[in-house]
Design an enzyme around this catalytic site. Sequence first.
Site, PDB file in Angstrom:
ATOM      1  N   CYS A   1      12.951 -17.747   4.899  1.00  0.00           N
ATOM      2  CA  CYS A   1      13.243 -18.621   5.305  1.00  0.00           C
ATOM      3  C   CYS A   1      12.106 -19.607   4.826  1.00  0.00           C
ATOM      4  CB  CYS A   1      12.877 -18.812   6.812  1.00  0.00           C
ATOM      5  SG  CYS A   1      13.494 -17.874   8.453  1.00  0.00           S
TER       6      CYS A   1
ATOM      7  N   ARG B   1      16.036 -19.515  -0.157  1.00  0.00           N
ATOM      8  CA  ARG B   1      15.075 -18.499   1.154  1.00  0.00           C
ATOM      9  C   ARG B   1      15.837 -17.881   2.200  1.00  0.00           C
ATOM     10  NH1 ARG B   1       9.769 -18.744  -0.072  1.00  0.00           N
ATOM     11  NH2 ARG B   1       9.152 -18.088   1.020  1.00  0.00           N
TER      12      ARG B   1
ATOM     13  N   TRP C   1      16.857 -17.274   7.166  1.00  0.00           N
ATOM     14  CA  TRP C   1      17.142 -16.029   7.467  1.00  0.00           C
ATOM     15  C   TRP C   1      16.958 -15.702   7.960  1.00  0.00           C
ATOM     16  CZ3 TRP C   1      15.563 -10.937   7.246  1.00  0.00           C
ATOM     17  CH2 TRP C   1      17.115 -10.679   6.930  1.00  0.00           C
TER      18      TRP C   1
ATOM     19  N   ASN D   1       7.961 -19.877   9.260  1.00  0.00           N
ATOM     20  CA  ASN D   1       8.787 -18.420   8.758  1.00  0.00           C
ATOM     21  C   ASN D   1       7.144 -17.275   8.824  1.00  0.00           C
ATOM     22  OD1 ASN D   1       9.441 -17.116   5.945  1.00  0.00           O
ATOM     23  ND2 ASN D   1       7.870 -18.176   4.496  1.00  0.00           N
ATOM     24  N   GLY D   2       8.409 -16.067   8.797  1.00  0.00           N
ATOM     25  CA  GLY D   2       7.557 -14.969   9.111  1.00  0.00           C
ATOM     26  C   GLY D   2       8.288 -13.878  10.602  1.00  0.00           C
TER      27      GLY D   2
ATOM     28  N   GLU E   1      20.491  -1.905 -13.244  1.00  0.00           N
ATOM     29  CA  GLU E   1      20.459  -3.487 -12.922  1.00  0.00           C
ATOM     30  C   GLU E   1      21.691  -3.545 -12.668  1.00  0.00           C
ATOM     31  OE1 GLU E   1      18.121  -5.112 -11.305  1.00  0.00           O
ATOM     32  OE2 GLU E   1      18.822  -6.892 -12.929  1.00  0.00           O
TER      33      GLU E   1
ATOM     34  N   LYS F   1      23.717  -5.806  -9.743  1.00  0.00           N
ATOM     35  CA  LYS F   1      23.893  -7.094  -9.692  1.00  0.00           C
ATOM     36  C   LYS F   1      25.394  -7.199  -9.425  1.00  0.00           C
ATOM     37  CE  LYS F   1      20.850  -9.224 -10.585  1.00  0.00           C
ATOM     38  NZ  LYS F   1      19.467  -8.516 -10.457  1.00  0.00           N
TER      39      LYS F   1
ATOM     40  N   GLU G   1      25.059  -7.225  -5.383  1.00  0.00           N
ATOM     41  CA  GLU G   1      24.488  -8.138  -4.991  1.00  0.00           C
ATOM     42  C   GLU G   1      25.530  -9.496  -4.849  1.00  0.00           C
ATOM     43  OE1 GLU G   1      20.590  -8.881  -5.210  1.00  0.00           O
ATOM     44  OE2 GLU G   1      20.712  -9.114  -7.879  1.00  0.00           O
TER      45      GLU G   1
ATOM     46  N   HIS H   1      26.798  16.710 -12.003  1.00  0.00           N
ATOM     47  CA  HIS H   1      25.844  16.933 -10.877  1.00  0.00           C
ATOM     48  C   HIS H   1      26.573  16.117  -9.610  1.00  0.00           C
ATOM     49  CE1 HIS H   1      23.532  19.323 -13.316  1.00  0.00           C
ATOM     50  NE2 HIS H   1      23.290  18.320 -13.808  1.00  0.00           N
TER      51      HIS H   1
ATOM     52  N   LYS I   1      16.173 -14.733  -1.383  1.00  0.00           N
ATOM     53  CA  LYS I   1      15.154 -14.501  -2.395  1.00  0.00           C
ATOM     54  C   LYS I   1      13.655 -13.795  -1.986  1.00  0.00           C
ATOM     55  CE  LYS I   1      14.746 -15.659  -6.561  1.00  0.00           C
ATOM     56  NZ  LYS I   1      15.643 -15.188  -8.134  1.00  0.00           N
TER      57      LYS I   1
END
Length: 612
Positions: free
Chosen positions: A2, A27, A77, A101-102, A485, A489, A492, A508, A607
């Site tokens: 948020c 956010r 969010w 926010n929280g 990475e 990428k 996401e 394996h 983010k």
Amino acid sequence: MCGIVAYVGPKEAAPLILEGLRRLEYRGYDSAGIAVRSDAGGGTLAVVRCEGKLARLEEAVRRAPPSGTRGVGHTRWATHGRPSERNAHPPQVGRVAVVHNGIIENHLEVRRRLEGQGRTFASETDTEIAAHLLDEALAAGASLVEAMRRAVRQIEGSYALAAVDARTGDRLVVAKNASPLILGIGDGEMFAASDIPAILPYTNRVIPLEEGELAELTRDGVRIEDAAGRPVSRAVRRIDWSPLQAEKGGFKHFMLKEIHEQPRAVEDTLRGRIVADRTGVFLEGAELDDETARSLHRVVLVACGTSFHAAMSGQRWLEGLAGVPAVAELASEFRGREPIVGEHDLVVAVSQSGETIDTLAAAKLARERGARILAVANVLDSAIPRAAHGSLYTHAGPEIGVASTKCFVAQLAALALLALRLGSARGRLDAGGLAELTAALLRIPGRMREAIARNSGVETLGRALASAPNWLYLGRGRSYPIALEGALKLKEISYIHAEGYAAGEMKHGPIALIDRNVPVVAVVPHDEQFEKMMGNVHEVHAREARVVAVTDREDPELRTLSEEVLTVGETLPAFSPFLTVLPLQLLAYHIADFKGTDVDQPRNLAKTVTVE
Ligand code: AGP
């Protein structure tokens, strides 16, 4: 998660708040809302809220602009309550509206008490209790600041709150605990926001609020008090980011712009830290003098997501270049057990935002157990640097795309510097060795520019492979974090399933997945792992996988085994991750763009992950 924005000043608040929210949309983008106080009729609040992205709120505000010179805004969010207009912020109760926010952990308990007193709730959010608590205190005659004091005393959990009251004409009140909140000091106007880009067009003078603090904002100034109500005086910091750095600058997406900014991010992170004759590395603010560096028994790197992949690279440099035992740990796992850390350990908390809750908690836990904490962060004075003994800032500038790119390479630069610093202090590197490595590091930005230019055609490859539903990324040694990475990428931003794997582990298990439909991205620079990696490439080629090889220079054998070879140019083998990651970012970007996903704000992601 948020983003919140607050404004008090002489100008119309709504456009300023919307502009700030636009810069915070990374956010969260499940819903957005705004509350503006107008002077009409002795003070009224206009509240506009919309489900979905900010564009819908902007449209609603355009149709019926709320007029007034103070207000608050929010981009959400979702945590408590599904994304909907009903659950959008700001909730308004009586004369007050609040953005948050929280996560308010005791919201059910407080809600039950308030419902018992006859109050009714309009949403499923935890935030609405804050609005009720403010209203309760205001109705009892408290001032807005006193109402906020009383409200936060009853709230447990994390919050950055900003409240606007219809009847309190000249001020807003904000409060912070465990969620970021920055005050922006303008000329005859004041701002508060979750992150710096929101206020950068108006001021570069900021005060980050500390835990438990509360502030009153008027046109002429701010008054800050601590949790006990004592006035606090705080120095104003100047931020050297330019507002332009937070704009797209002609690129289609922030992510693409940020990919191209990577050489500069590395340059800026190295700048001023390597002495002119290249025989010394100085990390001002890291608080690592020679004696401390020599006394360390171990370095533990803690991080999440992409920052964890940078931490894994850091581990390899610390072992290989500095000769110090090192381990990279997922912050969420580290904090979730009983880790053995103590006074001879350096715990390096790596975080772009400096606010990630698991990384912060891991750093705090390690500190409690006696370890020395070093923050590697991109945001000045964010929570993780504040919880650390020393900080090594990356200078990537604001990163807006949710998928991290330029902060990743800036973290690599910071961690490589750390390894060189410890290596020289501990006698592992002599002057000649250090000079060779620092010279190679200083050449990296130029090599990155060439590699990005050389791989801009990866778009065609992306289109050819975009329909493959499952991908495997393989690497060994220093290329293993890069394989992880690359896979992260791709998943996401394109929503394609991708696995990053240590190539030595392929036999394996994952080899069972290989067939002609599976693209295998093999990270194969000519280093000491080259022959073994070639063995893996042969194995997947024999099973008809579509091999995409990422390497430093042309190799005829690799060419025959691969559908595509992406070359990035040469550097010292130790520093190949700076280059091999670049085509992987570009490939993921072009596939996502071709698929038409929301590249900068991929679904379900935010983010900054400030909730567990
Ligand atoms: C990166 O592309 C991700 N969006 C995510 O994994 C991110 O790296 C992670 O959440 C850690 O964030 P931090 O660096 O701000 O701590």
